[in-house]
Design a protein around this motif. Sequence first.
Motif, PDB file in Angstrom:
ATOM      1  N   LEU A 178       1.490  -1.956  -2.679  1.00  0.00           N
ATOM      2  CA  LEU A 178       1.810  -2.194  -4.080  1.00  0.00           C
ATOM      3  C   LEU A 178       2.995  -3.139  -4.182  1.00  0.00           C
ATOM      4  N   VAL A 179       2.850  -4.190  -4.966  1.00  0.00           N
ATOM      5  CA  VAL A 179       3.947  -5.129  -5.204  1.00  0.00           C
ATOM      6  C   VAL A 179       4.099  -5.314  -6.713  1.00  0.00           C
ATOM      7  N   MET A 199       7.240   6.028  -7.337  1.00  0.00           N
ATOM      8  CA  MET A 199       6.126   6.972  -7.308  1.00  0.00           C
ATOM      9  C   MET A 199       5.163   6.649  -6.167  1.00  0.00           C
ATOM     10  N   ALA A 200       4.939   5.346  -5.946  1.00  0.00           N
ATOM     11  CA  ALA A 200       4.030   4.944  -4.869  1.00  0.00           C
ATOM     12  C   ALA A 200       4.593   5.345  -3.507  1.00  0.00           C
ATOM     13  N   ARG A 201       5.867   5.130  -3.307  1.00  0.00           N
ATOM     14  CA  ARG A 201       6.473   5.491  -2.018  1.00  0.00           C
ATOM     15  C   ARG A 201       6.439   6.996  -1.790  1.00  0.00           C
ATOM     16  N   GLU A 206       2.716   2.046   0.736  1.00  0.00           N
ATOM     17  CA  GLU A 206       3.652   0.948   0.943  1.00  0.00           C
ATOM     18  C   GLU A 206       3.897   0.278  -0.410  1.00  0.00           C
ATOM     19  N   ALA A 207       5.147   0.103  -0.805  1.00  0.00           N
ATOM     20  CA  ALA A 207       5.432  -0.450  -2.133  1.00  0.00           C
ATOM     21  C   ALA A 207       6.773  -1.164  -2.130  1.00  0.00           C
TER      22      ALA A 207
END
Length: 258
Positions: A178-179, A199-201, A206-207
């Motif tokens: 996610l970027v 939230m992604a981490r 991987e963000a």
Amino acid sequence: MARVPVNVITVSPPNLDRTGFLSLEMGIGRQDGPTRRDWLLDRFEEGFQVRMLRPPLKGFVEFAPGRVSWKPLIGGAGCIVVQSLCVKSRVDWSEGAGSLLQSAETWARYYDFAAVLLPLSAPADPETRRGLFAQGYRVIDETAGGIALWAKVVQGPLALPGLPQDWHARAERLGSGLVVQTVGHCDQQLRRGYDLVDMAREAGLEARLEPLHSADIARERLVTPKALFAVVLEGEVIDCGRGSTMQVWHDIRRRSGL
């Protein structure tokens, strides 16, 4: 310099708060979100220009020389580029958007720029198209996402600029995971970016946040012609600042199988 239309106010650092421009911008609800005051002041130092309609009319135009434009563009250094054109009042073209563009054209002529460039979602509504044609604007390029580049040559000759066509490649170059891209212009969007990355981490993805700190970098790396903020998952743009944090997060979870 020729005078701007009487229904238009020139917004600058000394009168920024007095004109109420930031409140107007927030009330109109532009796609990119309300501009952070400090960010706008930094842009003024680069040559960024703002014009707004006198109350009770509600509208504004932001424009900048091509070399400091944040909009992705190929060429255009000798032009000015409209960053945003918003008119909320239901008034005729000449009294609203037409007057704002006229003020940009006046500035362009005075400082020896060749043309005014206006990236705009296509197709424009009939009134906007009629107004642009009547004012001398023509479509010179189009790109993915329904964006057309309108232009008015105010003093030629001009090598026509264009819009990038490599959006898919730009998104893929960001790599896996996610970027979240942001130019930092809006506190709300910046908070959304940090929240999504956190939230992604926490979910094991991987963000990262990719801040774009200058106009040069933004023109080169932005993955969409529509916005100054984008959420990219595995090389695919999934949001440009419209969805709420939780809406985007649910979409990320669905796409990631979480």
